[in-house]
Design a protein around this motif. Structure first.
Motif, mmCIF file in Angstrom:
data_model
loop_
_atom_site.group_PDB
_atom_site.id
_atom_site.type_symbol
_atom_site.label_atom_id
_atom_site.label_comp_id
_atom_site.label_asym_id
_atom_site.label_seq_id
_atom_site.Cartn_x
_atom_site.Cartn_y
_atom_site.Cartn_z
ATOM 1 N N ALA A 419 -10.113 57.675 -36.057
ATOM 2 C CA ALA A 419 -11.307 56.840 -36.185
ATOM 3 C C ALA A 419 -12.570 57.679 -36.138
ATOM 4 C CB ALA A 419 -11.324 55.790 -35.070
ATOM 5 N N ILE A 420 -12.557 58.759 -35.358
ATOM 6 C CA ILE A 420 -13.750 59.610 -35.257
ATOM 7 C C ILE A 420 -13.933 60.426 -36.523
ATOM 8 C CG2 ILE A 420 -14.728 61.597 -34.054
ATOM 9 C CD1 ILE A 420 -13.701 60.464 -31.466
ATOM 10 N N ALA A 421 -12.868 61.032 -37.031
ATOM 11 C CA ALA A 421 -12.987 61.832 -38.246
ATOM 12 C C ALA A 421 -13.405 60.968 -39.432
ATOM 13 C CB ALA A 421 -11.662 62.538 -38.546
ATOM 14 N N GLU A 422 -12.820 59.775 -39.543
ATOM 15 C CA GLU A 422 -13.175 58.895 -40.653
ATOM 16 C C GLU A 422 -14.593 58.359 -40.494
ATOM 17 O OE1 GLU A 422 -9.913 56.118 -40.865
ATOM 18 O OE2 GLU A 422 -8.492 57.795 -40.870
ATOM 19 N N GLY A 423 -15.004 58.114 -39.253
ATOM 20 C CA GLY A 423 -16.390 57.731 -39.022
ATOM 21 C C GLY A 423 -17.351 58.859 -39.331
ATOM 22 N N ALA A 424 -16.925 60.096 -39.079
ATOM 23 C CA ALA A 424 -17.769 61.256 -39.378
ATOM 24 C C ALA A 424 -18.054 61.353 -40.868
ATOM 25 C CB ALA A 424 -17.101 62.540 -38.876
ATOM 26 N N ALA A 425 -17.074 61.041 -41.706
ATOM 27 C CA ALA A 425 -17.305 61.057 -43.150
ATOM 28 C C ALA A 425 -18.410 60.081 -43.534
ATOM 29 C CB ALA A 425 -16.012 60.739 -43.896
ATOM 30 N N GLN A 426 -18.501 58.976 -42.781
ATOM 31 C CA GLN A 426 -19.533 57.979 -43.079
ATOM 32 C C GLN A 426 -20.938 58.480 -42.751
ATOM 33 O OE1 GLN A 426 -19.224 55.356 -44.749
ATOM 34 N NE2 GLN A 426 -17.047 54.850 -44.704
ATOM 35 N N LEU A 427 -21.040 59.540 -41.969
ATOM 36 C CA LEU A 427 -22.363 60.104 -41.693
ATOM 37 C C LEU A 427 -23.039 60.569 -42.983
ATOM 38 C CD1 LEU A 427 -21.510 62.218 -38.516
ATOM 39 C CD2 LEU A 427 -22.906 60.143 -38.579
ATOM 40 N N VAL A 428 -22.239 60.976 -43.976
ATOM 41 C CA VAL A 428 -22.817 61.382 -45.255
ATOM 42 C C VAL A 428 -22.641 60.321 -46.337
ATOM 43 C CG1 VAL A 428 -22.698 63.858 -44.844
ATOM 44 C CG2 VAL A 428 -20.721 62.708 -45.807
ATOM 45 N N LEU A 429 -21.632 59.445 -46.203
ATOM 46 C CA LEU A 429 -21.403 58.416 -47.211
ATOM 47 C C LEU A 429 -22.330 57.211 -47.038
ATOM 48 C CD1 LEU A 429 -17.488 58.368 -47.290
ATOM 49 C CD2 LEU A 429 -18.994 59.154 -49.130
ATOM 50 N N ALA A 430 -22.499 56.751 -45.803
ATOM 51 C CA ALA A 430 -23.226 55.501 -45.554
ATOM 52 C C ALA A 430 -24.647 55.499 -46.104
ATOM 53 C CB ALA A 430 -23.223 55.184 -44.052
ATOM 54 N N PRO A 431 -25.410 56.597 -45.986
ATOM 55 C CA PRO A 431 -26.772 56.562 -46.526
ATOM 56 C C PRO A 431 -26.833 56.317 -48.032
ATOM 57 C CG PRO A 431 -26.548 58.372 -44.970
ATOM 58 C CD PRO A 431 -25.167 57.835 -45.213
ATOM 59 N N LEU A 432 -25.778 56.696 -48.759
ATOM 60 C CA LEU A 432 -25.758 56.469 -50.200
ATOM 61 C C LEU A 432 -25.761 54.977 -50.518
ATOM 62 C CD1 LEU A 432 -25.638 58.236 -52.762
ATOM 63 C CD2 LEU A 432 -23.158 57.956 -52.736
ATOM 64 N N PHE A 433 -25.241 54.168 -49.582
ATOM 65 C CA PHE A 433 -25.195 52.723 -49.756
ATOM 66 C C PHE A 433 -26.289 52.012 -48.951
ATOM 67 C CE2 PHE A 433 -20.947 54.363 -50.512
ATOM 68 C CZ PHE A 433 -20.588 53.732 -51.686
ATOM 69 N N GLY A 434 -27.186 52.783 -48.354
ATOM 70 C CA GLY A 434 -28.255 52.184 -47.561
ATOM 71 C C GLY A 434 -27.782 51.565 -46.271
ATOM 72 N N ARG A 435 -26.659 52.054 -45.765
ATOM 73 C CA ARG A 435 -26.056 51.469 -44.558
ATOM 74 C C ARG A 435 -26.199 52.443 -43.395
ATOM 75 N NH1 ARG A 435 -22.097 47.741 -45.879
ATOM 76 N NH2 ARG A 435 -22.045 47.301 -43.663
ATOM 77 N N LEU A 436 -26.872 52.024 -42.331
ATOM 78 C CA LEU A 436 -26.981 52.799 -41.109
ATOM 79 C C LEU A 436 -27.242 54.276 -41.404
ATOM 80 C CD1 LEU A 436 -24.049 51.190 -39.140
ATOM 81 C CD2 LEU A 436 -26.446 50.925 -38.615
ATOM 82 N N PRO A 437 -28.401 54.607 -41.938
ATOM 83 C CA PRO A 437 -28.663 55.995 -42.338
ATOM 84 C C PRO A 437 -28.516 56.975 -41.197
ATOM 85 C CG PRO A 437 -30.711 54.746 -42.237
ATOM 86 C CD PRO A 437 -29.587 53.764 -42.081
ATOM 87 N N ALA A 438 -28.165 58.229 -41.550
ATOM 88 C CA ALA A 438 -27.926 59.264 -40.544
ATOM 89 C C ALA A 438 -29.190 59.570 -39.740
ATOM 90 C CB ALA A 438 -27.420 60.539 -41.210
ATOM 91 N N GLU A 439 -30.363 59.430 -40.337
ATOM 92 C CA GLU A 439 -31.613 59.632 -39.607
ATOM 93 C C GLU A 439 -32.288 58.296 -39.406
ATOM 94 O OE1 GLU A 439 -32.954 62.129 -38.166
ATOM 95 O OE2 GLU A 439 -31.588 63.681 -38.794
ATOM 96 N N GLU A 440 -32.775 58.042 -38.230
ATOM 97 C CA GLU A 440 -33.392 56.759 -37.905
ATOM 98 C C GLU A 440 -34.811 56.962 -37.438
ATOM 99 O OE1 GLU A 440 -30.557 55.526 -35.004
ATOM 100 O OE2 GLU A 440 -29.419 54.372 -36.449
#
Length: 440
Positions: A419-440
């Motif tokens: 769950a942590i490794a897959e969540g880590a991938a979202q640190l770079v994927l999520a901003p592409l979809f405008g979801r919970l950006p890595a910088e706040e």
């Protein structure tokens, strides 16, 4: 493994379109809606209706996305009187990302598609106490192997059809992996690599035209404390030699791709937030240590110094056993001592006490439990934590807080460590979809 492997250019794109050109609010809205539409896709008129943009604006955005290879036609929708509209779907193999979980006793690397689905993974033993140099070598080597599609038990392959699909033959291509061999390469030979997936054919997962996928970057999740803005580790409990290590920059330089660093529990919480678990929840991870990831009002909360969620080092017994952090009676020390003694019920009771304190401070609506310690006995931990939270609700006259074992994208009860490794991938994927950006 050779020192240099060819991989996708993280700065480029198909048809001369750069990924950097696709980062924008309206583009993210469109991409997120197309992703949510799944295999059936969604038409431009419907995208215009749901985003509030004009059809012309949507056509311009989707045209760029198709040129970049991120969208493709999914067929024509039923006509309602005019010309049938063409539905668009996400080409989820077009872009990939790495997710890395650096733990105190090993490193897990996953390669995911654009939706965050794991395509391949490698776990490598690692002792954080061996020093900064070896940490960088081993992590870089494991990342390089996953990119190259190499594994200790055969190639790490694409999931579709159980074999390498277009764009996934022999790994991801286009990024030069400078200096990824040596110590790191030898270490990964002792690891385990395997492909994930449902084993069935999946036409919508294949990259169009057989073009190699683009690599967006790598998300790296590590024990805190750390600074996610600078990518620097601080005094990780029990490993003072890592203080000040610019790990994100070191790996970025070694591998030639962007690397984003965050705390392990934050990465896991991000993954659960994207899954829509709740608007306000705490993810408690019990593995080699104990920490919390916090999502408040739908946003990942790190604190101004990336210090939020250090639940494991909250003192709950003043005369308790010593902890690696230097205090006595920390929740982490008590939980791990109970588990070492074979007393899972006591570990769950202590974790429940800490969870009740957290609920009293933050008023979250859900507590998720994860980590390999939880995965070993999920029912016992859910029972123990629920009892503590129910007792608190009875005393305060408030609604009981829900408790459950988290599931990683791989579906393991308690989320395991995937769950942590897959969540880590979202640190770079999520901003592409405008979801919970890595910088706040």
């Amino acid at each position: 493994m050779s020192d240099v492997a060819e991989g996708p250019r993280h700065t480029g794109g198909r048809g001369g379109v750069r990924l950097a050109d696709l980062r924008g609010h309206n583009t993210a809205l469109v991409l997120d809606l197309v992703r949510g539409a799944g295999r059936d896709g969604i038409s431009r008129p419907e995208l215009a209706l749901r985003t509030g943009l004009t059809v012309q604006a949507v056509s311009k955005i989707t045209g760029r996305l198709r040129e970049a290879g991120l969208l493709a036609a999914a067929g024509r929708q039923e006509s309602t009187g005019g010309k049938p509209a063409t539905a668009l779907r996400l080409v989820r193999e077009a872009v990939q990302a790495l997710g890395v979980h650096l733990d105190r006793d090993g490193v897990l690397v996953v390669r995911t598609d654009l939706t965050g689905r794991a395509l391949a993974r490698r776990r490598v033993p690692l002792d954080l106490g061996r020093g900064a140099g070896e940490v960088v070598d081993v992590v870089a080597g494991a990342m390089a192997d996953v990119l190259a599609g190499e594994g200790g038990h055969g190639e790490a392959r694409g999931v579709a059809g159980g074999a390498a699909e277009a764009g996934d033959a022999g790994g991801v291509t286009g990024v030069g992996l400078r200096g990824a061999g040596g110590t790191g390469a030898r270490a990964v030979g002792d690891g385990d690599a395997r492909a994930d997936g449902d084993g069935g054919g999946d036409a919508w997962a294949a990259a169009e035209g057989g073009e190699p996928p683009l690599l967006l970057g790598a998300g790296l999740a590590a024990p805190g404390p750390l600074d996610h803005r600078t990518g620097v580790l601080h005094k990780v409990s029990g490993f003072p030699g890592l203080d000040g290590l610019p790990l994100a920059a070191a790996l970025s330089e070694r591998l030639g791709l962007p690397v984003v660093l965050d705390k392990d529990t934050n990465a896991a919480a991000l993954g659960r937030a994207l899954a829509g678990d709740a608007r306000a929840f705490a993810y408690l991870h019990l593995g080699t240590g104990l920490g919390a990831g916090l999502v408040l009002d739908g946003r990942l909360y790190r604190g101004p110094r990336t210090g939020a969620g250090e639940l494991g080092h909250q003192v709950v017994r003043l005369d308790g056993p010593p902890c690696v952090c230097g205090n006595r009676g920390c929740v982490e020390a008590l939980c791990l001592a109970a588990l070492a003694a074979g007393d899972t019920a006591e570990a769950a009771r202590v974790l429940g006490t800490a969870a009740a304190n957290l609920v009293g401070l933050l008023d979250v609506e859900l507590v998720l439990l994860g980590g390999h310690r939880i995965a070993a006995a999920p029912e016992a931990f859910v029972r123990g934590v629920t009892a503590a939270l129910d007792a608190r609700a009875s005393r305060t006259g408030t609604e009981p807080v829900r408790v459950r074992a988290a599931e990683g994208a791989s579906g393991a009860a308690g989320g395991g460590d995937g769950a942590i490794a897959e969540g880590a991938a979202q640190l770079v994927l999520a901003p592409l979809f405008g979801r919970l950006p890595a910088e706040e």
